[in-house]
Design an enzyme around this catalytic site. Structure first.
Site, PDB file in Angstrom:
ATOM      1  N   ARG A  83       6.544  42.113  10.186  1.00  0.00           N
ATOM      2  CA  ARG A  83       7.872  42.718  10.260  1.00  0.00           C
ATOM      3  C   ARG A  83       8.421  42.963   8.860  1.00  0.00           C
ATOM      4  O   ARG A  83       9.048  43.991   8.587  1.00  0.00           O
ATOM      5  CB  ARG A  83       8.797  41.806  11.067  1.00  0.00           C
ATOM      6  CG  ARG A  83      10.158  42.406  11.321  1.00  0.00           C
ATOM      7  CD  ARG A  83      10.897  41.669  12.412  1.00  0.00           C
ATOM      8  NE  ARG A  83      11.240  40.312  12.030  1.00  0.00           N
ATOM      9  CZ  ARG A  83      11.704  39.390  12.879  1.00  0.00           C
ATOM     10  NH1 ARG A  83      11.856  39.682  14.160  1.00  0.00           N
ATOM     11  NH2 ARG A  83      12.015  38.189  12.457  1.00  0.00           N
ATOM     12  N   LYS A 185      14.744  44.039   9.156  1.00  0.00           N
ATOM     13  CA  LYS A 185      15.704  43.000   8.752  1.00  0.00           C
ATOM     14  C   LYS A 185      16.218  43.300   7.344  1.00  0.00           C
ATOM     15  O   LYS A 185      16.057  42.508   6.410  1.00  0.00           O
ATOM     16  CB  LYS A 185      15.048  41.611   8.835  1.00  0.00           C
ATOM     17  CG  LYS A 185      15.439  40.858  10.139  1.00  0.00           C
ATOM     18  CD  LYS A 185      14.745  39.523  10.240  1.00  0.00           C
ATOM     19  CE  LYS A 185      15.626  38.398  10.734  1.00  0.00           C
ATOM     20  NZ  LYS A 185      16.259  38.607  12.044  1.00  0.00           N
ATOM     21  N   GLU A 221      22.366  44.873  20.955  1.00  0.00           N
ATOM     22  CA  GLU A 221      22.107  43.489  20.547  1.00  0.00           C
ATOM     23  C   GLU A 221      23.366  42.647  20.647  1.00  0.00           C
ATOM     24  O   GLU A 221      24.475  43.161  20.721  1.00  0.00           O
ATOM     25  CB  GLU A 221      21.610  43.449  19.100  1.00  0.00           C
ATOM     26  CG  GLU A 221      20.292  44.167  18.938  1.00  0.00           C
ATOM     27  CD  GLU A 221      19.478  43.626  17.791  1.00  0.00           C
ATOM     28  OE1 GLU A 221      19.341  42.394  17.681  1.00  0.00           O
ATOM     29  OE2 GLU A 221      19.003  44.441  17.006  1.00  0.00           O
TER      30      GLU A 221
HETATM   31  C1  LIG Z   1      16.368  38.243  13.335  1.00  0.00           C
HETATM   32  C2  LIG Z   1      17.068  39.039  14.372  1.00  0.00           C
HETATM   33  C3  LIG Z   1      16.805  38.894  15.748  1.00  0.00           C
HETATM   34  C4  LIG Z   1      15.895  37.833  16.306  1.00  0.00           C
HETATM   35  O1  LIG Z   1      14.582  37.938  15.867  1.00  0.00           O
HETATM   36  P1  LIG Z   1      13.593  36.690  16.008  1.00  0.00           P
HETATM   37  O2  LIG Z   1      12.326  37.191  15.416  1.00  0.00           O
HETATM   38  O3  LIG Z   1      13.461  36.409  17.467  1.00  0.00           O
HETATM   39  O4  LIG Z   1      14.204  35.563  15.269  1.00  0.00           O
HETATM   40  C5  LIG Z   1      17.453  39.750  16.627  1.00  0.00           C
HETATM   41  N1  LIG Z   1      18.324  40.676  16.198  1.00  0.00           N
HETATM   42  C6  LIG Z   1      18.626  40.834  14.886  1.00  0.00           C
HETATM   43  C7  LIG Z   1      19.584  41.885  14.473  1.00  0.00           C
HETATM   44  C8  LIG Z   1      17.999  40.018  13.941  1.00  0.00           C
HETATM   45  O5  LIG Z   1      18.298  40.175  12.642  1.00  0.00           O
END
Ligand SMILES: *Cc1c(COP(=O)(O)O)cnc(C)c1O
Length: 340
Positions: A83, A185, A221
């Site tokens: 990722r 991210k 989300e």
């Molecule tokens: C990090 C994150 C998640 C969750 O991701 P995981 O890999 O399950 O920890 C979901 N939504 C957003 C916006 C994130 O930054």
């Protein structure tokens, strides 16, 4: 080194400084080399650094914890590595090779092992960062990049069982737009959510649910966590259209539910569908699964009950049992940290 003088029972999700951090640097064209372990502490950075001026930065988050089998493990760290590579590509940064990423994580866990909470008391939260650290005046990729990893002990998200949370659908703000950076991210995705989140908390809600930016109709989300709801035996979750962060917990839940024989549909989830569902929860590394007690949109409030739903609880138990090596790791998700 001896265990730190901390009360493991009072750990929360907050920063405690640990012993060591990992740092590696490279130029825009150069290849990444394995980095160094340094004492944890402040870093020095140019005021003109790309990350400070234009937000050229990414973060990751994962946990290392002690399991029933007496090992220290990570959960699917290769997925975090990949990722971050996709994010690097999107933000025009040199991607960190998976082997260097995993090696960095392992070293940080090994060299801070005295900070890993005892089994059941929480985890060592590991935070990788990749950013444009070199100086650049015009809007362009920075000339130097830093890959850094630090860690901090955190408590279990829920003490004494899961708690249902009340959520507010934002009718004013959006998290990400089509073609933007919502699917990675990128650090710049998070500050714009702070004001809406703060306002919702002021009104007694735990977090904001964001709808899609085009039609203002589909759930995307919950703050920085992914959304699921169960209606008439079918588990729904918003499909990955580029505006939703592909959570590793989300992916694991989809696979687990299918393995349990539950039909899982990745699609556009309208707020009507979400608000007429029987169970709803959100998920991410920090809480694993948070059951949702209610969702409010304007004057309407949908209530799911004050206890986690049956499937929500079952998925939580199964996922945490695999993570804690209580249940067989049939998917090969658990990654033991060597020499611990
Ligand atoms: C990090 C994150 C998640 C969750 O991701 P995981 O890999 O399950 O920890 C979901 N939504 C957003 C916006 C994130 O930054």
């Amino acid at each position: 080194m001896s265990n730190p003088a901390i009360d493991w029972d009072s750990l929360t999700f907050s920063l405690t400084e640990t012993d060591k951090m990992y740092i590696s640097k490279t130029g825009i064209k150069a290849h990444w080399q394995p980095g160094d372990m340094l004492p944890y502490g402040n870093i020095s950075i140019s005021p003109a650094a790309g990350v400070l001026n234009y937000g050229q930065g990414l973060f990751e988050g994962m946990k290392a914890y002690r399991t029933e089998a007496g090992r220290v493990v990570l959960f699917r760290p290769e997925e975090n590595a990949r990722r971050m590579q996709r994010g690097a590509d999107r933000l025009k940064m040199p991607p960190v090779p998976e082997s260097i990423f995993i090696d960095a994580i392992e070293q940080v866990v090994q060299e801070n092992s005295r900070w890993i909470p005892p089994m059941g008391k929480g985890a060592l939260y590991v935070r990788p960062l990749l950013n444009g650290s070199g100086p650049i005046l015009g809007v362009a990729p920075a000339p130097e990049y830093t890959f850094m990893v630090y860690c901090t002990p955190v408590g279990p998200y829920f003490k004494g069982g899961m708690k249902c949370i009340d959520l507010l659908i934002s009718d004013e703000h959006h998290r990400a737009a089509p073609g933007g950076s919502g699917g990675v991210k990128a650090i710049g995705n998070y500050a714009p959510g702070m004001m809406p989140s703060f306002k919702a908390k002021d009104r007694g809600f735990a977090e904001v649910i964001y709808l899609d930016a085009e039609e203002h109709h589909y759930v995307e989300e919950v703050g920085a966590a992914n959304f699921f709801c169960l209606k008439d035996g079918v588990l729904y979750t918003p499909e990955l259209t580029g505006t939703i962060l592909p959570g590793i917990t989300r992916d694991s839940i989809i696979q687990l539910a299918r393995h349990m024989g539950v039909e899982v549909v990745e699609t556009k989830v309208s707020h009507e569908l979400a608000m007429s569902a029987q169970e709803a929860f959100c998920c991410g590394t920090a809480a694993v699964i948070s059951p949702i007690g209610s969702i409010t949109l304007g004057e309407t409030c949908a209530k799911y009950g004050s206890e986690p739903g049956v499937l929500t609880q079952k998925l939580y138990d199964s996922l945490t049992n695999i993570q804690n090596e209580v249940e067989e790791d049939i998917f090969g998700w658990v990654h033991a940290v060597p020499n611990l």
